[in-house]
Write a protein that holds these residues in place. Structure first.
Motif, PDB file in Angstrom:
ATOM      1  N   UNK A  64       0.825  -1.219   0.000  1.00  0.00           N
ATOM      2  CA  UNK A  64       0.000   0.000   0.000  1.00  0.00           C
ATOM      3  C   UNK A  64       0.857   1.267   0.000  1.00  0.00           C
ATOM      4  N   UNK A  65       1.803   1.405   0.967  1.00  0.00           N
ATOM      5  CA  UNK A  65       2.571   2.648   0.925  1.00  0.00           C
ATOM      6  C   UNK A  65       3.809   2.572   0.046  1.00  0.00           C
ATOM      7  N   UNK A  66       4.316   1.363  -0.254  1.00  0.00           N
ATOM      8  CA  UNK A  66       5.691   1.237  -0.779  1.00  0.00           C
ATOM      9  C   UNK A  66       5.800   0.926  -2.268  1.00  0.00           C
ATOM     10  N   UNK A  67       4.692   0.697  -2.951  1.00  0.00           N
ATOM     11  CA  UNK A  67       4.787   0.189  -4.334  1.00  0.00           C
ATOM     12  C   UNK A  67       5.582   1.120  -5.246  1.00  0.00           C
ATOM     13  N   UNK A  75     -12.606  -8.333   0.677  1.00  0.00           N
ATOM     14  CA  UNK A  75     -12.710  -7.475  -0.512  1.00  0.00           C
ATOM     15  C   UNK A  75     -14.121  -6.894  -0.622  1.00  0.00           C
ATOM     16  N   UNK A  76     -15.131  -7.714  -0.321  1.00  0.00           N
ATOM     17  CA  UNK A  76     -16.520  -7.243  -0.402  1.00  0.00           C
ATOM     18  C   UNK A  76     -16.790  -6.165   0.652  1.00  0.00           C
ATOM     19  N   UNK A  77     -16.262  -6.391   1.877  1.00  0.00           N
ATOM     20  CA  UNK A  77     -16.562  -5.459   2.972  1.00  0.00           C
ATOM     21  C   UNK A  77     -15.714  -4.191   2.910  1.00  0.00           C
ATOM     22  N   UNK A  78     -14.488  -4.312   2.345  1.00  0.00           N
ATOM     23  CA  UNK A  78     -13.576  -3.162   2.285  1.00  0.00           C
ATOM     24  C   UNK A  78     -13.065  -2.986   0.865  1.00  0.00           C
ATOM     25  N   UNK A  79     -13.962  -2.635  -0.070  1.00  0.00           N
ATOM     26  CA  UNK A  79     -13.549  -2.604  -1.482  1.00  0.00           C
ATOM     27  C   UNK A  79     -12.449  -1.585  -1.776  1.00  0.00           C
ATOM     28  N   UNK A  80     -12.493  -0.433  -1.097  1.00  0.00           N
ATOM     29  CA  UNK A  80     -11.483   0.590  -1.433  1.00  0.00           C
ATOM     30  C   UNK A  80     -10.104   0.192  -0.932  1.00  0.00           C
ATOM     31  N   UNK A  81     -10.043  -0.250   0.331  1.00  0.00           N
ATOM     32  CA  UNK A  81      -8.740  -0.621   0.905  1.00  0.00           C
ATOM     33  C   UNK A  81      -8.152  -1.825   0.180  1.00  0.00           C
ATOM     34  N   UNK A 108      -4.555  -2.343  -2.625  1.00  0.00           N
ATOM     35  CA  UNK A 108      -3.503  -3.369  -2.641  1.00  0.00           C
ATOM     36  C   UNK A 108      -3.602  -4.199  -3.917  1.00  0.00           C
ATOM     37  N   UNK A 109      -4.803  -4.744  -4.178  1.00  0.00           N
ATOM     38  CA  UNK A 109      -4.953  -5.766  -5.234  1.00  0.00           C
ATOM     39  C   UNK A 109      -4.872  -5.202  -6.645  1.00  0.00           C
ATOM     40  N   UNK A 110      -5.172  -3.903  -6.784  1.00  0.00           N
ATOM     41  CA  UNK A 110      -5.122  -3.313  -8.126  1.00  0.00           C
ATOM     42  C   UNK A 110      -4.047  -2.218  -8.173  1.00  0.00           C
ATOM     43  N   UNK A 111      -4.295  -1.119  -7.465  1.00  0.00           N
ATOM     44  CA  UNK A 111      -3.448   0.069  -7.632  1.00  0.00           C
ATOM     45  C   UNK A 111      -1.976  -0.236  -7.358  1.00  0.00           C
ATOM     46  N   UNK A 112      -1.683  -0.722  -6.142  1.00  0.00           N
ATOM     47  CA  UNK A 112      -0.276  -0.924  -5.770  1.00  0.00           C
ATOM     48  C   UNK A 112       0.354  -2.066  -6.559  1.00  0.00           C
TER      49      UNK A 112
END
Ligand SMILES: NC(=O)c1ccc[n+]([C@@H]2O[C@H](COP(=O)([O-])OP(=O)(O)OC[C@H]3O[C@@H](n4cnc5c(N)ncnc54)[C@H](OP(=O)(O)O)[C@@H]3O)[C@@H](O)[C@H]2O)c1
Length: 293
Positions: free
Chosen positions: A51-54, A78-84, A88-92
């Motif tokens: 999250x912070x290091x990518x 993932x369902x309960x915390x889609x943004x967080x 990780x799973x996409x952006x970073x």
């Protein structure tokens, strides 16, 4: 087999996870030079929190191939915390993959059968994704961005990887051996592969570069109730303790109930010489692997 000393130097991002730790052991045991990352940096691993290091993590020198195995893997999380989880799973993940590809590394990214809706059995790698869960949407989005990096990228879609230490398996075993009933779903399919087979495919990619999409799946669907019945028989417990229930009818209905979980893995056999296995192989591996009580 002769250890490939001087073979590809490997980076395993998420080296503390189920697939990551098994792949580290396999590749290191066969003489590969492995750099593993974990979020804590313990046990000789490099510290990396995506999250912070990518964008800033210093890519080690001399690496040939990187496996991006770190992810938020709980579909419920993932369902309960889609943004967080998306962070990780996409952006970073995509940002790090882009940096690695630009630095000249091959990138291997594990994905899932859940990029499909499960309406047809054994979809081929060319069928367009149609996810019905947040986890599936995130993996599908990350896949597309990583594949767009070009020939350095390989996406390996796994159907379910079964491991003896998985909480569901150890919970079932404890309950059944204590004479308690378990209530596995009869209407939720899986096409399980053993951890050994999943690692075999990933490890083969260190020595045999491949690009595009590969599928790793059992030949046929089974239900979680089928898995439980076979385990109960293997553990020698009374089959009456396995009381199947329907996920569709319960209070914990899954985000999506697919009809199928299989993937068409014939291209993987052509590329790596590793054929898909009967689902019983993965279930039986739970009977012979390490157990927790
Ligand atoms: N296992 C399967 O059946 C299956 C099927 C299809 C695809 N896959 C994919 O294969 C990959 C590995 O799966 P797995 O079963 O080995 O998963 P896992 O056991 O849940 O391991 C995931 C790893 O990711 C790490 N992680 C999570 N968030 C992170 C972050 N922000 N920064 C760095 N690391 C982070 C975790 O570290 P911590 O230990 O610190 O939490 C953990 O080591 C995943 O991409 C998954 O989507 C798995």
């Amino acid at each position: 087999m002769t250890p490939p000393v001087g073979g590809p130097r490997v980076l395993i991002v998420g080296g503390g996870g189920t697939l990551g730790s098994a792949l580290c052991r396999d590749l290191a045991g066969r003489g590969h030079r492995v750099v593993a990352t974990t979020r804590t940096g313990g046990s000789g691993s490099a510290r990396l929190d995506l999250s912070p290091d990518a964008d800033s993590w210093p890519v080690p020198e001399g690496i040939d191939v990187a496996y991006l195995l770190a992810a938020v893997t709980s579909t419920d999380e993932c369902r309960r915390h889609p943004q967080a989880s998306r962070l990780v799973n996409v952006t970073a993940t995509v940002r790090l993959a882009s940096r690695l590809a630009r630095a000249g590394l091959r990138v291997v990214f594990p994905s899932t059968n859940m990029v499909y809706d499960g309406s047809v059995p054994r979809p081929g790698p060319d069928l367009a994704p149609c996810p019905r869960t947040e986890y599936g949407r995130q993996k599908s989005e990350a896949e597309a961005a990583i594949l767009a990096l070009g020939p350095a990228a390989c996406v390996v879609r796994f159907s379910k990887v079964l491991t003896p230490m998985a909480p569901l398996v150890t919970t079932w075993r404890r309950a059944l051996l204590d004479g308690q009933t378990i209530t596995p779903f009869s209407d939720l399919p899986l096409a399980p592969v053993s951890l050994a087979r999943a690692v075999h495919v990933l490890a083969a990619l260190a020595d045999r570069p491949s690009n595009g999409i590969l599928h790793v799946s059992a030949t046929d669907d089974v239900s979680w109730a089928d898995v439980a019945r076979r385990l109960a028989a293997g553990w020698g417990v009374d089959p009456v303790l396995v009381q199947p229930t329907r996920a569709a009818a319960g209070g914990h209905r899954p985000e999506h109930l697919p009809r199928h979980a299989t993937l068409d893995a014939t291209a993987t056999e052509a590329a790596l010489g590793i054929p898909p296995a009967d689902p019983r192989e993965a279930i039986d591996a739970l009977l012979t692997g390490p157990v927790a009580r």
